[in-house]
Design a protein around this motif. Structure first.
Motif, PDB file in Angstrom:
ATOM      1  N   ARG A 171       9.207  30.905 -21.694  1.00 21.44           N
ATOM      2  CA  ARG A 171       8.062  31.585 -21.043  1.00 21.44           C
ATOM      3  C   ARG A 171       6.949  31.869 -22.046  1.00 21.44           C
ATOM      4  NH1 ARG A 171      12.034  34.020 -17.515  1.00 21.44           N
ATOM      5  NH2 ARG A 171      12.381  35.739 -18.958  1.00 21.44           N
ATOM      6  N   THR A 172       7.314  32.307 -23.245  1.00 18.27           N
ATOM      7  CA  THR A 172       6.309  32.608 -24.267  1.00 18.27           C
ATOM      8  C   THR A 172       5.532  31.358 -24.648  1.00 18.27           C
ATOM      9  OG1 THR A 172       7.654  34.406 -25.125  1.00 18.27           O
ATOM     10  CG2 THR A 172       5.968  33.516 -26.601  1.00 18.27           C
ATOM     11  N   LYS A 173       6.240  30.262 -24.896  1.00 18.44           N
ATOM     12  CA  LYS A 173       5.582  29.013 -25.276  1.00 18.44           C
ATOM     13  C   LYS A 173       4.710  28.476 -24.145  1.00 18.44           C
ATOM     14  CE  LYS A 173       9.192  27.795 -28.499  1.00 18.44           C
ATOM     15  NZ  LYS A 173      10.106  26.818 -29.016  1.00 18.44           N
ATOM     16  N   VAL A 174       5.240  28.507 -22.935  1.00 18.39           N
ATOM     17  CA  VAL A 174       4.498  27.991 -21.787  1.00 18.39           C
ATOM     18  C   VAL A 174       3.242  28.821 -21.547  1.00 18.39           C
ATOM     19  CG1 VAL A 174       4.573  27.802 -19.264  1.00 18.39           C
ATOM     20  CG2 VAL A 174       6.407  26.817 -20.651  1.00 18.39           C
ATOM     21  N   ARG A 175       3.362  30.143 -21.586  1.00 15.85           N
ATOM     22  CA  ARG A 175       2.198  31.003 -21.358  1.00 15.85           C
ATOM     23  C   ARG A 175       1.116  30.699 -22.390  1.00 15.85           C
ATOM     24  NH1 ARG A 175       4.179  35.886 -22.299  1.00 15.85           N
ATOM     25  NH2 ARG A 175       4.985  36.119 -20.203  1.00 15.85           N
ATOM     26  N   TYR A 176       1.497  30.606 -23.651  1.00 10.73           N
ATOM     27  CA  TYR A 176       0.516  30.343 -24.706  1.00 10.73           C
ATOM     28  C   TYR A 176      -0.160  28.982 -24.515  1.00 10.73           C
ATOM     29  CZ  TYR A 176      -1.533  29.169 -29.141  1.00 10.73           C
ATOM     30  OH  TYR A 176      -2.415  28.764 -30.101  1.00 10.73           O
ATOM     31  N   LEU A 177       0.621  27.933 -24.352  1.00 10.15           N
ATOM     32  CA  LEU A 177       0.055  26.584 -24.235  1.00 10.15           C
ATOM     33  C   LEU A 177      -0.788  26.409 -22.980  1.00 10.15           C
ATOM     34  CD1 LEU A 177       3.126  24.508 -25.439  1.00 10.15           C
ATOM     35  CD2 LEU A 177       0.925  24.738 -26.617  1.00 10.15           C
ATOM     36  N   TYR A 178      -0.301  26.929 -21.865  1.00 12.09           N
ATOM     37  CA  TYR A 178      -1.021  26.799 -20.596  1.00 12.09           C
ATOM     38  C   TYR A 178      -2.358  27.547 -20.665  1.00 12.09           C
ATOM     39  CZ  TYR A 178      -1.875  26.909 -15.554  1.00 12.09           C
ATOM     40  OH  TYR A 178      -2.429  26.776 -14.299  1.00 12.09           O
ATOM     41  N   ASP A 179      -2.319  28.786 -21.150  1.00 11.94           N
ATOM     42  CA  ASP A 179      -3.550  29.579 -21.226  1.00 11.94           C
ATOM     43  C   ASP A 179      -4.540  28.984 -22.233  1.00 11.94           C
ATOM     44  OD1 ASP A 179      -2.508  31.247 -19.298  1.00 11.94           O
ATOM     45  OD2 ASP A 179      -2.008  32.867 -20.692  1.00 11.94           O
ATOM     46  N   ALA A 180      -4.042  28.483 -23.366  1.00  6.52           N
ATOM     47  CA  ALA A 180      -4.929  27.860 -24.356  1.00  6.52           C
ATOM     48  C   ALA A 180      -5.590  26.614 -23.776  1.00  6.52           C
ATOM     49  CB  ALA A 180      -4.148  27.512 -25.623  1.00  6.52           C
ATOM     50  N   HIS A 181      -4.831  25.821 -23.029  1.00  9.86           N
ATOM     51  CA  HIS A 181      -5.396  24.612 -22.408  1.00  9.86           C
ATOM     52  C   HIS A 181      -6.459  24.991 -21.377  1.00  9.86           C
ATOM     53  CE1 HIS A 181      -5.579  20.499 -21.051  1.00  9.86           C
ATOM     54  NE2 HIS A 181      -5.283  20.849 -19.823  1.00  9.86           N
ATOM     55  N   ARG A 182      -6.197  26.004 -20.582  1.00  7.48           N
ATOM     56  CA  ARG A 182      -7.190  26.449 -19.582  1.00  7.48           C
ATOM     57  C   ARG A 182      -8.464  26.953 -20.253  1.00  7.48           C
ATOM     58  NH1 ARG A 182      -4.642  30.074 -14.984  1.00  7.48           N
ATOM     59  NH2 ARG A 182      -6.841  30.124 -14.511  1.00  7.48           N
TER      60      ARG A 182
END
Length: 179
Positions: A115-126
């Motif tokens: 969840r931590t990795k996904v939240r960071y990567l997804y939000d950074a991409h957005r």
């Protein structure tokens, strides 16, 4: 890309279910695919903000999906997390990171870490996509008002670039003294 989904790709239904359950608390839109071909079709249709992708699947595997994505302009910047149940070896790691994969995770997966990795990567991409859109909007605004396009200006030299010294030929007025 407010409605971009996280696409989870694995050929085992139980793994898909486990990953969806682990990511559900984030509140993001989730999609699923059970093959590399299906994943590519969904990615090419657009609206994918992150890809969780199994390395080994029948037919088109995870590395082949990433290779294809990196050659297509519209998909080359989508972050990818590769998942493997076979452990990490040097060749897999080198190939994955050489293709620009954001992370390589072994199964079983820790839901908190995922969840931590996904939240960071997804939000950074957005955020990156939002900035790119803002730049396009500003360029269109500048062009629409007849103002010069800042992108068309010549690049300034790098601050460390060597600039040839000018010799004093005696023609110029003397510089003012500093007080």
């Amino acid at each position: 890309m407010p409605d971009a989904k996280i696409l989870i790709v694995d050929d085992h239904e139980d793994t898909l279910y486990a990953l969806e359950s682990a990511l559900a608390p984030l509140g993001y839109l989730l999609g699923r695919a059970t093959s590399g071909d299906e994943a590519l079709k969904q990615v090419l249709r657009g609206q994918v903000g992150l890809l969780l992708l199994d390395v080994r699947m029948p037919g088109v595997g995870g590395l082949e999906v990433v290779r294809y994505m990196r050659r297509v302009e519209q998909t080359q910047h989508i972050p990818v997390i590769l998942l493997t149940g076979f452990g990490l070896d040097h060749e897999l790691t080198a190939t994955a990171f050489g293709l620009g994969v954001a992370d390589l995770i072994t199964k079983p997966i820790d839901p908190w870490s995922l969840r931590t990795k996904v939240r960071y990567l997804y939000d950074a991409h957005r955020r990156s996509l939002a900035l790119e859109q803002e730049i396009r909007d500003l360029r269109a605004l500048v062009k629409g008002n007849g103002m010069p396009d800042p992108a068309a200006r010549p690049a300034l030299p790098h601050p460390d670039a060597r600039v040839p010294l000018q010799r004093d030929t005696g023609d110029a007025a003397p510089a003012q003294e500093r007080t």
